[in-house]
Scaffold this motif. Structure first.
Motif, short mmCIF file in Angstrom:
data_model
loop_
_atom_site.label_atom_id
_atom_site.label_comp_id
_atom_site.label_asym_id
_atom_site.label_seq_id
_atom_site.Cartn_x
_atom_site.Cartn_y
_atom_site.Cartn_z
N ILE A 70 0.83 -1.20 0.00
CA ILE A 70 0.00 0.00 0.00
C ILE A 70 0.87 1.25 0.00
O ILE A 70 0.58 2.23 -0.71
CB ILE A 70 -0.94 -0.01 1.22
CG1 ILE A 70 -1.95 -1.15 1.10
CG2 ILE A 70 -1.67 1.33 1.34
CD1 ILE A 70 -2.74 -1.41 2.37
N SER A 71 1.95 1.23 0.78
CA SER A 71 2.84 2.40 0.84
C SER A 71 3.40 2.74 -0.54
O SER A 71 3.51 3.92 -0.90
CB SER A 71 3.99 2.13 1.82
OG SER A 71 3.51 2.03 3.14
N GLU A 72 3.76 1.73 -1.31
CA GLU A 72 4.29 1.96 -2.65
C GLU A 72 3.25 2.62 -3.54
O GLU A 72 3.56 3.54 -4.31
CB GLU A 72 4.77 0.65 -3.27
CG GLU A 72 6.05 0.11 -2.66
CD GLU A 72 6.57 -1.11 -3.42
OE1 GLU A 72 6.43 -1.14 -4.65
OE2 GLU A 72 7.09 -2.02 -2.77
N VAL A 73 2.00 2.16 -3.45
CA VAL A 73 0.94 2.74 -4.28
C VAL A 73 0.66 4.18 -3.85
O VAL A 73 0.50 5.07 -4.70
CB VAL A 73 -0.35 1.90 -4.21
CG1 VAL A 73 -1.45 2.55 -5.04
CG2 VAL A 73 -0.09 0.49 -4.70
N VAL A 74 0.60 4.42 -2.56
CA VAL A 74 0.34 5.77 -2.06
C VAL A 74 1.43 6.73 -2.55
O VAL A 74 1.13 7.87 -2.95
CB VAL A 74 0.26 5.78 -0.53
CG1 VAL A 74 0.24 7.22 0.02
CG2 VAL A 74 -1.00 5.05 -0.07
N SER A 75 2.67 6.30 -2.54
CA SER A 75 3.77 7.16 -3.01
C SER A 75 3.62 7.49 -4.49
O SER A 75 4.03 8.56 -4.95
CB SER A 75 5.12 6.49 -2.75
OG SER A 75 5.30 5.34 -3.57
N MET A 76 2.98 6.58 -5.26
CA MET A 76 2.77 6.81 -6.69
C MET A 76 1.74 7.91 -6.94
O MET A 76 1.83 8.64 -7.94
CB MET A 76 2.29 5.52 -7.36
CG MET A 76 3.33 4.43 -7.48
SD MET A 76 2.58 2.84 -7.95
CE MET A 76 1.59 3.30 -9.36
N VAL A 77 0.75 8.04 -6.06
CA VAL A 77 -0.36 8.96 -6.33
C VAL A 77 -0.29 10.24 -5.50
O VAL A 77 -1.16 11.11 -5.64
CB VAL A 77 -1.72 8.26 -6.07
CG1 VAL A 77 -1.86 7.03 -6.94
CG2 VAL A 77 -1.89 7.89 -4.60
N THR A 78 0.72 10.37 -4.67
CA THR A 78 0.79 11.52 -3.75
C THR A 78 0.72 12.84 -4.49
O THR A 78 -0.03 13.75 -4.10
CB THR A 78 2.07 11.45 -2.91
OG1 THR A 78 2.01 10.28 -2.08
CG2 THR A 78 2.19 12.68 -2.02
N ASN A 79 1.50 12.99 -5.56
CA ASN A 79 1.53 14.26 -6.28
C ASN A 79 0.17 14.59 -6.90
O ASN A 79 -0.31 15.73 -6.81
CB ASN A 79 2.60 14.23 -7.38
CG ASN A 79 4.00 14.28 -6.80
OD1 ASN A 79 4.20 14.69 -5.66
ND2 ASN A 79 4.97 13.86 -7.59
N GLN A 80 -0.46 13.59 -7.54
CA GLN A 80 -1.75 13.83 -8.17
C GLN A 80 -2.81 14.18 -7.12
O GLN A 80 -3.62 15.08 -7.31
CB GLN A 80 -2.19 12.59 -8.96
CG GLN A 80 -3.56 12.73 -9.64
CD GLN A 80 -3.60 13.88 -10.63
OE1 GLN A 80 -2.65 14.10 -11.37
NE2 GLN A 80 -4.69 14.60 -10.65
N MET A 81 -2.80 13.46 -6.01
CA MET A 81 -3.76 13.75 -4.95
C MET A 81 -3.54 15.17 -4.41
O MET A 81 -4.50 15.88 -4.10
CB MET A 81 -3.63 12.73 -3.82
CG MET A 81 -3.98 11.30 -4.20
SD MET A 81 -5.72 11.09 -4.61
CE MET A 81 -5.79 9.33 -4.92
N GLY A 82 -2.28 15.55 -4.31
CA GLY A 82 -1.98 16.89 -3.82
C GLY A 82 -2.53 17.96 -4.74
O GLY A 82 -3.01 19.01 -4.28
N MET A 83 -2.48 17.71 -6.04
CA MET A 83 -3.02 18.67 -7.01
C MET A 83 -4.52 18.82 -6.85
O MET A 83 -5.09 19.87 -7.18
CB MET A 83 -2.68 18.22 -8.43
CG MET A 83 -1.19 18.30 -8.76
SD MET A 83 -0.79 17.58 -10.37
CE MET A 83 -1.71 18.68 -11.46
N GLN A 84 -5.19 17.79 -6.36
CA GLN A 84 -6.64 17.86 -6.13
C GLN A 84 -6.96 18.27 -4.69
O GLN A 84 -8.12 18.27 -4.29
CB GLN A 84 -7.28 16.49 -6.40
CG GLN A 84 -7.18 16.03 -7.84
CD GLN A 84 -7.77 14.63 -8.01
OE1 GLN A 84 -7.08 13.69 -8.41
NE2 GLN A 84 -9.05 14.47 -7.72
N SER A 85 -5.93 18.61 -3.94
CA SER A 85 -6.09 18.97 -2.51
C SER A 85 -6.74 17.83 -1.74
O SER A 85 -7.60 18.05 -0.87
CB SER A 85 -6.92 20.26 -2.37
OG SER A 85 -6.25 21.35 -2.96
N ILE A 86 -6.34 16.61 -2.07
CA ILE A 86 -6.82 15.43 -1.36
C ILE A 86 -5.70 14.90 -0.48
O ILE A 86 -4.59 14.65 -0.95
CB ILE A 86 -7.29 14.34 -2.34
CG1 ILE A 86 -8.50 14.82 -3.14
CG2 ILE A 86 -7.65 13.05 -1.59
CD1 ILE A 86 -8.94 13.87 -4.23
#
Length: 215
Positions: A70-86
């Motif tokens: 799960i940690s590996e997947v979360v690291s993959m999407v962190t930037n995109q989620m940040g752009m959506q303020s999630i």
């Protein structure tokens, strides 16, 4: 075949990029190309989901930590989620036993659920991921909770059906959750959806400790 169609769409998208770089391109032509590019991209996504949905190969099982996966997947999407303020929060139970899983496929499930949650939220929200060991059931549990507004009761029995989606056109193919459901079943586990506190949606995955035998 779907594979050839996917290659063709890739070539179309590449050529669109080249044409868009032409300095003599009019604003009207650029707008038309952007529309073509958008729909070609949607078609590529649909074909990719169809290929995953139709895949019949057996899982390649390896013992792994769901926390690490799960940690590996979360690291993959962190930037995109940040752009959506999630914001994505993880609350992992420590020392969870390893399970025998197809690591790439479980990563795909987690990614599908995170994308599903982010699309439900759209912008500014919270996704929480919990892990735990349910000793009385010999299960490792993963819960993904989002505050995207919840799922109506009359739709809960349909969300894992192929091609079923409540998203606007171009926002999803309706196959992500079906693919996830099939992958978890291949592992001898279960995936369910339920209401969480304060109008949140919870996807719960239970993975068995025992190795799954495949014919």
């Amino acid at each position: 075949s779907f594979c050839e169609d996917k290659k063709m769409l890739f070539l179309i998208l590449c050529h669109i990029d080249l044409i868009k770089d032409d300095p003599q391109l009019s604003e009207e032509s650029l707008a038309d190309l952007n529309i073509v590019e958008k729909h070609a991209g949607n078609c590529r996504n649909i074909i990719s989901d169809l290929l995953r949905f139709a895949r019949q190969t057996k899982p390649s099982l390896n013992r792994a930590s769901v926390n690490d996966v799960i940690s590996e997947v979360v690291s993959m999407v962190t930037n995109q989620m940040g752009m959506q303020s999630i914001q994505v929060e993880t609350r992992f139970e420590e020392n969870i036993p390893y399970v025998s899983i197809d690591i790439d496929r479980i990563k795909q499930v987690i990614l599908n659920l995170l994308i599903n949650s982010s699309q439900a939220i759209e912008e500014r929200g919270l996704i929480r991921i919990y892990t735990s060991y349910v000793s009385e059931k010999s299960m490792v549990r993963i819960v993904i909770e989002d505050n995207g507004g919840g799922i109506p009761d009359n739709l809960k029995d349909k969300i894992f059906d192929p091609f079923f989606t409540t998203k606007a056109p171009g926002k999803g193919t309706g196959l992500g959750l079906s693919v996830s459901y099939g992958i978890i079943q291949e592992h001898g586990g279960t995936i369910t959806v339920e209401d969480g506190p304060a109008k949140t949606t919870c996807f719960r995955i239970d993975l068995p400790m025992e190795d799954v035998e495949h014919e």
